[in-house]
Design a protein around this motif. Sequence first.
Motif, PDB file in Angstrom:
ATOM      1  N   GLU A  35      26.582  40.640  49.713  1.00  0.00           N
ATOM      2  CA  GLU A  35      26.174  40.591  48.548  1.00  0.00           C
ATOM      3  C   GLU A  35      26.429  41.671  47.391  1.00  0.00           C
ATOM      4  O   GLU A  35      27.050  41.632  46.226  1.00  0.00           O
ATOM      5  CB  GLU A  35      24.867  40.118  48.032  1.00  0.00           C
ATOM      6  CG  GLU A  35      24.560  38.685  48.454  1.00  0.00           C
ATOM      7  CD  GLU A  35      22.947  38.591  48.165  1.00  0.00           C
ATOM      8  OE1 GLU A  35      22.701  37.729  47.245  1.00  0.00           O
ATOM      9  OE2 GLU A  35      21.942  39.135  48.868  1.00  0.00           O
ATOM     10  N   GLN A  37      28.486  44.133  47.506  1.00  0.00           N
ATOM     11  CA  GLN A  37      30.145  44.208  47.291  1.00  0.00           C
ATOM     12  C   GLN A  37      30.692  43.447  45.852  1.00  0.00           C
ATOM     13  O   GLN A  37      31.354  43.870  45.325  1.00  0.00           O
ATOM     14  CB  GLN A  37      31.063  43.336  48.423  1.00  0.00           C
ATOM     15  CG  GLN A  37      30.916  43.960  49.908  1.00  0.00           C
ATOM     16  CD  GLN A  37      31.438  42.968  50.899  1.00  0.00           C
ATOM     17  OE1 GLN A  37      31.519  43.443  52.061  1.00  0.00           O
ATOM     18  NE2 GLN A  37      32.051  41.957  50.632  1.00  0.00           N
ATOM     19  N   ASN A  38      29.687  42.612  45.652  1.00  0.00           N
ATOM     20  CA  ASN A  38      30.204  41.848  44.208  1.00  0.00           C
ATOM     21  C   ASN A  38      29.490  42.757  43.101  1.00  0.00           C
ATOM     22  O   ASN A  38      28.590  43.342  43.275  1.00  0.00           O
ATOM     23  CB  ASN A  38      29.603  40.443  44.520  1.00  0.00           C
ATOM     24  CG  ASN A  38      30.431  39.559  45.287  1.00  0.00           C
ATOM     25  OD1 ASN A  38      31.261  39.292  45.672  1.00  0.00           O
ATOM     26  ND2 ASN A  38      29.385  38.922  46.202  1.00  0.00           N
ATOM     27  N   ILE A  42      28.446  38.451  39.104  1.00  0.00           N
ATOM     28  CA  ILE A  42      28.543  37.395  40.469  1.00  0.00           C
ATOM     29  C   ILE A  42      27.173  37.380  41.270  1.00  0.00           C
ATOM     30  O   ILE A  42      26.789  36.351  41.488  1.00  0.00           O
ATOM     31  CB  ILE A  42      29.723  37.828  41.186  1.00  0.00           C
ATOM     32  CG1 ILE A  42      31.117  37.555  40.652  1.00  0.00           C
ATOM     33  CG2 ILE A  42      29.589  36.766  42.656  1.00  0.00           C
ATOM     34  CD1 ILE A  42      32.237  37.822  41.275  1.00  0.00           C
ATOM     35  N   LYS A 125      41.181  42.548  49.187  1.00  0.00           N
ATOM     36  CA  LYS A 125      39.743  42.854  49.930  1.00  0.00           C
ATOM     37  C   LYS A 125      39.684  44.199  50.510  1.00  0.00           C
ATOM     38  O   LYS A 125      38.635  44.410  51.187  1.00  0.00           O
ATOM     39  CB  LYS A 125      39.364  41.936  50.641  1.00  0.00           C
ATOM     40  CG  LYS A 125      39.497  40.350  50.122  1.00  0.00           C
ATOM     41  CD  LYS A 125      38.880  39.202  51.151  1.00  0.00           C
ATOM     42  CE  LYS A 125      39.268  37.825  50.270  1.00  0.00           C
ATOM     43  NZ  LYS A 125      38.686  36.935  51.277  1.00  0.00           N
ATOM     44  N   ASP A 128      36.313  45.892  49.737  1.00  0.00           N
ATOM     45  CA  ASP A 128      35.445  45.324  50.216  1.00  0.00           C
ATOM     46  C   ASP A 128      34.917  45.648  51.611  1.00  0.00           C
ATOM     47  O   ASP A 128      33.911  45.836  52.016  1.00  0.00           O
ATOM     48  CB  ASP A 128      35.351  43.640  50.029  1.00  0.00           C
ATOM     49  CG  ASP A 128      35.044  43.345  48.551  1.00  0.00           C
ATOM     50  OD1 ASP A 128      34.762  44.145  47.779  1.00  0.00           O
ATOM     51  OD2 ASP A 128      35.398  41.936  48.449  1.00  0.00           O
ATOM     52  N   CYS A 214      33.231  41.276  34.756  1.00  0.00           N
ATOM     53  CA  CYS A 214      33.934  41.878  36.052  1.00  0.00           C
ATOM     54  C   CYS A 214      34.999  42.692  35.756  1.00  0.00           C
ATOM     55  O   CYS A 214      35.733  42.423  34.700  1.00  0.00           O
ATOM     56  CB  CYS A 214      34.095  40.759  36.947  1.00  0.00           C
ATOM     57  SG  CYS A 214      32.732  39.674  37.592  1.00  0.00           S
ATOM     58  N   ASP A 218      37.548  43.379  40.476  1.00  0.00           N
ATOM     59  CA  ASP A 218      36.908  42.360  40.882  1.00  0.00           C
ATOM     60  C   ASP A 218      37.420  40.726  40.647  1.00  0.00           C
ATOM     61  O   ASP A 218      37.002  40.097  41.249  1.00  0.00           O
ATOM     62  CB  ASP A 218      35.322  42.654  40.214  1.00  0.00           C
ATOM     63  CG  ASP A 218      34.702  43.787  40.439  1.00  0.00           C
ATOM     64  OD1 ASP A 218      34.632  43.975  41.722  1.00  0.00           O
ATOM     65  OD2 ASP A 218      33.874  44.261  39.796  1.00  0.00           O
ATOM     66  N   ARG A 283      41.021  35.742  41.651  1.00  0.00           N
ATOM     67  CA  ARG A 283      39.513  35.321  41.779  1.00  0.00           C
ATOM     68  C   ARG A 283      38.941  34.363  41.021  1.00  0.00           C
ATOM     69  O   ARG A 283      38.304  33.189  41.248  1.00  0.00           O
ATOM     70  CB  ARG A 283      38.879  36.568  42.084  1.00  0.00           C
ATOM     71  CG  ARG A 283      37.476  36.326  42.636  1.00  0.00           C
ATOM     72  CD  ARG A 283      36.714  37.353  42.740  1.00  0.00           C
ATOM     73  NE  ARG A 283      35.324  37.416  43.631  1.00  0.00           N
ATOM     74  CZ  ARG A 283      34.838  38.751  43.948  1.00  0.00           C
ATOM     75  NH1 ARG A 283      35.080  39.810  43.506  1.00  0.00           N
ATOM     76  NH2 ARG A 283      33.586  38.201  44.898  1.00  0.00           N
ATOM     77  N   CYS A 288      36.185  32.302  43.023  1.00  0.00           N
ATOM     78  CA  CYS A 288      34.832  32.487  42.552  1.00  0.00           C
ATOM     79  C   CYS A 288      34.010  31.258  42.572  1.00  0.00           C
ATOM     80  O   CYS A 288      33.961  30.159  41.656  1.00  0.00           O
ATOM     81  CB  CYS A 288      34.980  32.970  41.109  1.00  0.00           C
ATOM     82  SG  CYS A 288      33.294  33.707  40.563  1.00  0.00           S
TER      83      CYS A 288
END
Length: 308
Positions: A35, A37-38, A42, A125, A128, A214, A218, A283, A288
């Motif tokens: 979570e 990472q967001n 988000i 990614k 992430d 964001c 992101d 995204r 998303c």
Amino acid sequence: MEYTNKFNIPEPIVKAIMARESKYSKGDAKYSITELQNPPRIIHLKKRHSKEIVRDISEFIKSWKGSLMHADIEKHEAGHVVTGRVFIEIGGVKVSGHPDSYDANEEHLSDYKETSVYSYTSGNKDQDYAFQTNEYAVIYREVLNFGVKKVSITFSFSDWKLSDYLKNPDKYPPPILTLELDLWDHEKAKELLESKVFQAEMYESYSNDELPECSDADKWMSAPFFKVFKEGNKTAVAGGSRFASREEAEQFIADLMQKDAEKTKKGPAPIYRIDEIKSVPKRCLHWCDVRDFCCYAPPKTDLVEVED
């Protein structure tokens, strides 16, 4: 969360995927490493609208396959430690993480990902992956007193093609690839985790519209590029489908026109045009979960080339 089945996936597969999803739990932790990472927008929109989010069952196929693969791999991982979910308190807030594999002999922490070739080669990614594995390492060191000297991701590519690999073996990955990631300094990684938790907590009381927008990273903002077309055609000229700058596209046209002049002494020369493909938040448009609740989300009617 509500689930749809747009592609009429057979019921036994749907039940298998749903059973796996129902087992997921971050325990009594307020946040999971995944979570965090967001960005805050988000994180909190997902929490507030968890029952309203609609996802198609097809979106879970990759993670379902990945879980099946990992369950089988676990049976053959000699020297590996299975710890389950591990919890740590950061500023009084409980955070949890559950890495896929830890080799005690090598002090090697790793995760498995079922993904597409494009997802890997695009690098969307990478940040992430680095965050997830290195923050798992923080938890293992702090809570379990396990050493971590190496972190990696093992990718299994769902759309891998032998023909594409043979055409470009230097850039196209093998069907399964283990990528060793940079190992972060422990204290710096811990500080970043503390910062992520602090940000999430700080924005918890903000309204949906007040939550910070964001970042471009992101949003998976694509880089703009240029295409060359022969006037009247809808398909780009061979070799003219992607240029980083207009100058490169113009030089390509100049070379084409020189070749055309050498081939045809008579008749009008072809006319070429350059189309700019603008940056788009991929995204936001396609991947998303909370775009329906976000005031910054672009209209669904926006056109963009989709690469999964």
